[in-house]
Design an enzyme around this catalytic site. Structure first.
Site, PDB file in Angstrom:
ATOM      1  N   HIS A   1      16.988 -25.078  -6.476  1.00 47.48           N
ATOM      2  CA  HIS A   1      15.588 -23.824  -5.375  1.00 47.48           C
ATOM      3  C   HIS A   1      14.865 -24.843  -4.623  1.00 47.48           C
ATOM      4  CE1 HIS A   1      17.041 -22.021  -9.228  1.00 47.48           C
ATOM      5  NE2 HIS A   1      16.355 -20.856  -8.712  1.00 47.48           N
TER       6      HIS A   1
ATOM      7  N   ASP B   1      13.100 -25.924 -10.322  1.00 44.37           N
ATOM      8  CA  ASP B   1      12.414 -25.456 -10.211  1.00 44.37           C
ATOM      9  C   ASP B   1      12.150 -23.990  -9.025  1.00 44.37           C
ATOM     10  OD1 ASP B   1      12.791 -26.258  -7.674  1.00 44.37           O
ATOM     11  OD2 ASP B   1      10.312 -26.819  -7.008  1.00 44.37           O
TER      12      ASP B   1
END
Length: 285
Positions: free
Chosen positions: A42, A164
């Protein structure tokens, strides 16, 4: 979640903790000549303007990286974390904050492989442009959780995976656990870094125990868990982030001592109430 933009939160206390861990792990991986792969599931936009309208709207960096920028007494691990932040601001003023892809770009060697994933179309385009000249790099607008399966095991048998997500969708909690289990099945020696928000939600409260169970079942070298609590809950509905944590599977043996030296300092500098605290625990295989 495509509505999420990390620019609102760039340089906050959670970024400090996440990127402190990331920089220590990447520096450790570079100590061996053999290349490694970093998978960032991410990735975001790569870097963020502290002076821009998004960061200025909430000003979260004021209680984060800004507290460390002019500090002269940083513990060595925090000083090492600040090195890429300073490189990202060559004029000596804190104007930009490097996200994880920018930190990776500054610390990784040309022979190391970088694989980054970002679904938000605007952030993806920015990231693709930013990393366009870096060798051994692929930028993809695919789901990072799903794509991770194709990345493991890496050619050199050395890998770091950073997960994350925003956790704005509660399903992200389950996806993180599933991705860790599948990742360990494919590559039990991999170093997995998982960031999570400290919230008064059942899913958040249960996440660390679920990650511990997954690591205990599949990891070669145990796990490390660090959490930084900087705020107290004032919203009676239970909204608001109290702090954040990092769960590291197969951690470098140096990481515990680096964090032990850094966390009291972060509590003192970033804590926003008298009860600010940290937790550091580890299980070795």
């Amino acid at each position: 979640m495509l509505a999420y933009r990390h620019a609102f939160h760039a340089g906050n206390h959670a970024d400090v903790l996440k990127h402190l861990v990331l920089t220590q792990v990447l520096r450790y991986m570079a100590e061996k000549e053999k290349p490694y792969t970093l998978v960032d599931t991410h990735a975001g936009a790569g870097g963020y303007s502290i002076e821009g309208k998004y960061a200025q709207k909430k000003g979260e960096y004021v209680h984060g990286v800004s507290k460390l920028w002019d500090a002269k007494d940083l513990p060595e691990p925090l000083a090492r974390y600040m090195e890429p932040v300073r490189l990202f601001n060559p004029d000596g003023q804190l104007r930009q904050y490097p996200g994880s892809p920018a930190i990776a770009n500054l610390l990784m060697r040309d022979t190391d492989r970088l694989r980054v994933y970002e679904l938000h179309p605007t952030d993806y385009r920015i990231l693709e442009t930013y990393l366009s000249t870096r060798p051994n790099t692929q930028v993809s607008d695919k789901d990072g959780f799903s794509a991770m399966r194709a990345e493991l095991p890496p050619p050199s048998r050395r890998a770091v995976v950073l997960m994350d997500p925003s956790y704005e969708l509660k399903t992200d909690y389950g996806k993180v656990v599933t991705a860790l289990r599948e990742g360990l099945e494919r590559f039990a020696e991999g170093v997995f870094l998982i960031w999570y928000p400290q919230l008064q939600l059942l899913e958040a409260a249960q996440l660390v125990q679920r990650l511990k169970a997954a690591a205990d079942a599949g990891a070669k070298k145990g796990w490390l868990h660090v959490r930084l609590t900087v705020e107290q809950q004032e919203d009676v509905r239970g909204f608001g982030m109290l702090g954040s944590g990092m769960f590291v599977v197969n951690p470098p043996f140096t990481l515990h001592d680096d964090l032990q030296a850094s966390m009291p300092y972060l509590v003192d500098k970033l804590g926003q109430y008298d009860g600010a605290n940290f937790l550091l625990e580890q299980r070795t295989s």
